[in-house]
Design a protein around this motif. Sequence first.
Motif, PDB file in Angstrom:
ATOM      1  N   UNK A 181      29.291 -13.698  -9.303  1.00  0.00           N
ATOM      2  CA  UNK A 181      28.717 -14.218  -8.047  1.00  0.00           C
ATOM      3  C   UNK A 181      27.971 -15.530  -8.293  1.00  0.00           C
ATOM      4  N   UNK A 182      27.815 -16.297  -7.224  1.00  0.00           N
ATOM      5  CA  UNK A 182      27.100 -17.565  -7.309  1.00  0.00           C
ATOM      6  C   UNK A 182      25.697 -17.359  -7.887  1.00  0.00           C
ATOM      7  N   UNK A 183      25.333 -18.207  -8.843  1.00  0.00           N
ATOM      8  CA  UNK A 183      24.009 -18.114  -9.457  1.00  0.00           C
ATOM      9  C   UNK A 183      22.912 -18.448  -8.451  1.00  0.00           C
ATOM     10  N   UNK A 184      21.821 -17.763  -8.579  1.00  0.00           N
ATOM     11  CA  UNK A 184      20.645 -18.060  -7.764  1.00  0.00           C
ATOM     12  C   UNK A 184      19.583 -18.654  -8.688  1.00  0.00           C
ATOM     13  N   UNK A 185      19.657 -19.983  -8.868  1.00  0.00           N
ATOM     14  CA  UNK A 185      18.731 -20.652  -9.779  1.00  0.00           C
ATOM     15  C   UNK A 185      17.463 -21.026  -9.010  1.00  0.00           C
ATOM     16  N   UNK A 280      21.111 -26.509 -15.752  1.00  0.00           N
ATOM     17  CA  UNK A 280      22.117 -26.633 -14.691  1.00  0.00           C
ATOM     18  C   UNK A 280      21.452 -26.928 -13.351  1.00  0.00           C
ATOM     19  N   UNK A 281      20.282 -26.334 -13.142  1.00  0.00           N
ATOM     20  CA  UNK A 281      19.543 -26.561 -11.910  1.00  0.00           C
ATOM     21  C   UNK A 281      19.100 -28.005 -11.738  1.00  0.00           C
ATOM     22  N   UNK A 282      19.067 -28.754 -12.831  1.00  0.00           N
ATOM     23  CA  UNK A 282      18.640 -30.150 -12.778  1.00  0.00           C
ATOM     24  C   UNK A 282      19.814 -31.119 -12.600  1.00  0.00           C
ATOM     25  N   UNK A 283      21.026 -30.623 -12.677  1.00  0.00           N
ATOM     26  CA  UNK A 283      22.183 -31.520 -12.586  1.00  0.00           C
ATOM     27  C   UNK A 283      22.664 -31.671 -11.149  1.00  0.00           C
ATOM     28  N   UNK A 284      23.230 -32.822 -10.872  1.00  0.00           N
ATOM     29  CA  UNK A 284      23.822 -33.093  -9.559  1.00  0.00           C
ATOM     30  C   UNK A 284      25.327 -32.869  -9.595  1.00  0.00           C
ATOM     31  N   UNK A 285      25.939 -33.284 -10.701  1.00  0.00           N
ATOM     32  CA  UNK A 285      27.392 -33.192 -10.869  1.00  0.00           C
ATOM     33  C   UNK A 285      27.667 -32.626 -12.253  1.00  0.00           C
ATOM     34  N   UNK A 286      28.653 -31.744 -12.349  1.00  0.00           N
ATOM     35  CA  UNK A 286      29.106 -31.250 -13.648  1.00  0.00           C
ATOM     36  C   UNK A 286      30.507 -31.806 -13.922  1.00  0.00           C
ATOM     37  N   UNK A 287      30.775 -32.133 -15.177  1.00  0.00           N
ATOM     38  CA  UNK A 287      32.085 -32.677 -15.515  1.00  0.00           C
ATOM     39  C   UNK A 287      32.677 -31.949 -16.715  1.00  0.00           C
ATOM     40  N   UNK A 301      34.028 -23.554 -18.066  1.00  0.00           N
ATOM     41  CA  UNK A 301      34.333 -23.981 -16.705  1.00  0.00           C
ATOM     42  C   UNK A 301      34.151 -22.828 -15.720  1.00  0.00           C
ATOM     43  N   UNK A 302      34.571 -21.625 -16.114  1.00  0.00           N
ATOM     44  CA  UNK A 302      34.398 -20.456 -15.245  1.00  0.00           C
ATOM     45  C   UNK A 302      32.918 -20.230 -14.944  1.00  0.00           C
ATOM     46  N   UNK A 303      32.093 -20.420 -15.964  1.00  0.00           N
ATOM     47  CA  UNK A 303      30.647 -20.280 -15.778  1.00  0.00           C
ATOM     48  C   UNK A 303      30.134 -21.324 -14.791  1.00  0.00           C
ATOM     49  N   UNK A 304      30.645 -22.555 -14.883  1.00  0.00           N
ATOM     50  CA  UNK A 304      30.210 -23.615 -13.974  1.00  0.00           C
ATOM     51  C   UNK A 304      30.618 -23.340 -12.525  1.00  0.00           C
ATOM     52  N   UNK A 305      31.752 -22.663 -12.363  1.00  0.00           N
ATOM     53  CA  UNK A 305      32.244 -22.405 -11.008  1.00  0.00           C
ATOM     54  C   UNK A 305      31.261 -21.587 -10.176  1.00  0.00           C
ATOM     55  N   UNK A 306      30.466 -20.774 -10.835  1.00  0.00           N
ATOM     56  CA  UNK A 306      29.514 -19.949 -10.085  1.00  0.00           C
ATOM     57  C   UNK A 306      28.182 -20.665  -9.859  1.00  0.00           C
ATOM     58  N   UNK A 307      28.141 -21.968 -10.215  1.00  0.00           N
ATOM     59  CA  UNK A 307      26.891 -22.714 -10.091  1.00  0.00           C
ATOM     60  C   UNK A 307      26.717 -23.353  -8.725  1.00  0.00           C
ATOM     61  N   UNK A 308      27.809 -23.416  -7.951  1.00  0.00           N
ATOM     62  CA  UNK A 308      27.768 -24.054  -6.630  1.00  0.00           C
ATOM     63  C   UNK A 308      27.449 -25.545  -6.729  1.00  0.00           C
TER      64      UNK A 308
END
Length: 321
Positions: A181-185, A280-287, A301-308
Amino acid sequence: MESIKVIIVSTWNIPCGIATYTEDIIRNGTSEVDYEVFQISKSDWAFATKGKLEEIYKDFEHSIADRDIVYFQHEHGIWGAERGHKFALKNFLNFFKIALKRQKKIVISLHTDFSESRINKNKLFYQFKRWKNLRRIKPLVKLINQSKSIVYVHSEKSKYFLQKIGVLENLIKVVNHPCEAIMNIKEKDIQKCSTKFDYELNAIIIGMFGFVGRYKGHDIALNVLASLPKNYKLLIVGGQHPEDRSEYFNYLLEQIEELGVVDRVQITGWVSQEEAEAFLGRTKICIAPYREVGLSGSGALTWLLKSNRWIVVSKIDAFLP
């Protein structure tokens, strides 16, 4: 009901994507399965003599004696690719034969495609190389088919490549990397980690997560950063893999100097899961500007997908699904 006894052959207890994958399997398992891990490491193979290898093989045979299933994690590097692809393949084949000799059911998770299946250029040199490499992998393909071993891959493309080298279709199972599920940071958690850009009001932080490695394209990201406005920063959350003996990390440090982006790049080194989420909470864009090396999937990448978060990735086979 008696539990099914499974031994997973994998890296373990080190910061490593495959070790984390194995840990997730065990953590999310049921009481009906009894897991053990037979730990392997790149360092096992780096300077191992013939005698040392025989010792490891005997230890493995002893460890699987009371197990019902042997579950191999496969990625070329963890089987000794630093000593050459031929060595890594032969090493894995020796383990496979031992499991067959002890009449164990075998399962393989293939995290990187066998390179033999990916040589598809028309030039005579590449066709000769493919023919030569296919001869090398043929014994393993034959054993997989004869023993009806199950091979898990992470994409349809990987399944296609396996079929190209002769693995029977009914033995190949596509299992996507699970995405939770989407992370709640929360803001209070973000404040636990700081970056050197925190006091720059207009900073736009680009994040790259996971171990540093050439195939992940950190050098590509640095070149792009140099061409962007100065308020764009690059946060590399991770560091050199503990078993990486290449010079790539040092090359990156030199590149940062040469491009004049020292004040716009931060490399955190290895961090905990909680710290990674805070960064991750401090980033605007992930690459993820990965190069095509035959990945079957990507846990990072799968982990990043749940970061919204916005994510920009390379157009490689592993990311297309």
